[in-house]
Design a protein around this motif. Structure first.
Motif, PDB file in Angstrom:
ATOM      1  N   SER A 276       0.838  -1.194   0.000  1.00 45.83           N
ATOM      2  CA  SER A 276       0.000   0.000   0.000  1.00 45.83           C
ATOM      3  C   SER A 276       0.874   1.245   0.000  1.00 45.83           C
ATOM      4  O   SER A 276       1.869   1.315   0.721  1.00 45.83           O
ATOM      5  N   ASN A 278       0.713   5.539   0.295  1.00 40.98           N
ATOM      6  CA  ASN A 278      -0.070   6.716   0.645  1.00 40.98           C
ATOM      7  C   ASN A 278       0.171   7.809  -0.382  1.00 40.98           C
ATOM      8  O   ASN A 278       1.262   7.901  -0.968  1.00 40.98           O
ATOM      9  N   GLU A 328     -11.156   0.981   0.331  1.00 38.44           N
ATOM     10  CA  GLU A 328      -9.750   0.705   0.047  1.00 38.44           C
ATOM     11  C   GLU A 328      -9.603   0.472  -1.454  1.00 38.44           C
ATOM     12  O   GLU A 328     -10.312  -0.350  -2.036  1.00 38.44           O
ATOM     13  N   GLN A 342      -4.003   4.829  -0.793  1.00 37.45           N
ATOM     14  CA  GLN A 342      -4.823   5.362   0.292  1.00 37.45           C
ATOM     15  C   GLN A 342      -4.424   6.793   0.635  1.00 37.45           C
ATOM     16  O   GLN A 342      -3.371   7.281   0.210  1.00 37.45           O
ATOM     17  N   TYR A 346      -3.809   7.243   6.320  1.00 38.81           N
ATOM     18  CA  TYR A 346      -4.242   5.853   6.500  1.00 38.81           C
ATOM     19  C   TYR A 346      -3.272   5.090   7.400  1.00 38.81           C
ATOM     20  O   TYR A 346      -2.063   5.075   7.165  1.00 38.81           O
TER      21      TYR A 346
END
Length: 359
Positions: A276, A278, A328, A342, A346
């Motif tokens: 993931s 940001n 998500e 995200q 997050y």
């Protein structure tokens, strides 16, 4: 007090049995001391996620894809690898050509460990029961589980062909065989060397801020969490259903391990499912619009294909926002590898942006 030799004589065992017993008895306290040493070993302090590596089928295609989407500068070009910068805090990810017999995958992740040399870190790892080996032991013919609980140095290609070259990277594999790179905060993907960034040819559609988390499928998520708590001193940051997130660095980064409750040694290697990232200016609608503009299509039924995007709602029972859940956003790259995008707050918790964490 009778010695081990006296006790062996009184047992009246055959000569070979007495010899075996004499050899075995001293080993027992050594094993006990090793267990005590591991229990008392101090955690290795880290300051957060630093990098990750994608093994891809077409290196040039992947470099073009990620630079066009994110506008990442090239930090290094070493052999058949290219490292691209993330944000403004020295993070990066490496694109590496797959090896013979290998499928595209997320192969490892890196943690920042300030204030240590690689050899000091290997000594600290040994106190945790993690043994040293050599990089040449790991090739396409070796089972990945054979590297579990091992540490090694990987020499980067350069002008010197000797094994005494200084330019190495330090890796340790967890109990599921997943490699972790431990490096100094100023590492830029070139080992001991400095980097001269090459700007991306285009600005990119999405501005990244940092590497946020990785989610890994493992044999026993509780034992994996214990491994990371013990080795790095990590603590729970939030919960998604029964699965904790282990906080790193600045309070938003984390590691997450999901899976079953298999006893004993894992039967197969852990698999990093997704990374993931940001980003700035996050809304679900705007991210999907930009991914569509870049040529990705909405995911249909079944497993996602390469170059698709989709949204899942993490509902309150999995730590999402009340009452409708936390969105998500995911996409798949040209090799079908999964990445998540995200909001920069997050942390794996609740509210609209997943930014409420109070485990």
């Amino acid at each position: 007090m009778a010695s081990h030799t006296d006790k062996a004589k009184h047992l009246k065992l055959p000569a070979m049995s007495r010899r075996s017993l004499l050899l075995a008895l001293p080993a027992m306290p050594l094993a006990m001391r090793a267990m005590a040493q591991q229990a008392g070993a101090q955690p290795i302090p880290t300051t957060g996620l630093h990098s990750f590596e994608l093994r891809v089928s077409d290196l040039d295609r992947s470099v073009e894809f990620y630079q066009g989407l994110f506008g990442c500068p090239v930090l290094t070009r070493i052999g058949d690898t290219v490292s691209l910068g993330v944000g403004n805090d020295g993070q990066y990810f490496t694109l590496a050509q797959v090896r013979e017999g290998e499928q595209p995958n997320i192969s490892n992740f890196g943690l920042r460990v300030p204030g240590y040399t690689r050899y000091q870190l290997q000594s600290l790892l040994s106190e945790h029961g993690i043994n040293r080996t050599v990089d040449s032991f790991y090739d396409s013919r070796t089972s990945a589980m054979q590297r579990a609980n091992m540490t090694w140095l990987r020499r980067l290609p350069g002008e010197s062909d000797t094994m005494l070259a200084d330019n190495h990277e330090l890796f340790v594999a967890d109990r599921d065989g997943v490699p972790i790179k431990l490096s100094s905060p100023d590492d830029c993907g070139a080992g001991d060397e400095s980097c001269t960034p090459e700007p991306a040819p285009t600005e990119g559609l999405i501005e990244l801020r940092e590497i946020n988390h990785l989610t890994t499928f493992v044999a026993n998520y509780q034992l994996s969490n214990e491994f990371y708590r013990r080795l790095f001193g990590l603590e729970n940051q939030a919960f998604q259903a029964q699965f904790p997130t282990l906080g790193l660095g600045n309070g938003t980064q984390f590691l997450m391990f999901v899976g079953g409750m298999q006893d004993g040694v894992p039967a197969q290697t852990g698999r990093i499912d997704h990374v993931s990232l940001n980003m700035e200016n996050f809304t679900v609608a705007s991210v999907l619009e930009r991914l569509t503009e870049y040529g990705l299509s909405p995911r249909g039924d079944g497993e996602p294909a390469p170059l698709q995007h989709w949204v899942t709602m993490r509902m309150p029972e999995r730590g999402g926002a009340e009452p409708d859940g936390t969105p998500e956003v995911y996409f798949s790259d040209p090799d079908g590898l999964h990445l998540q995008l995200q909001h920069h707050t997050y942390c794996g918790g609740g509210d609209e942006f997943g930014g409420t964490c109070n485990a």
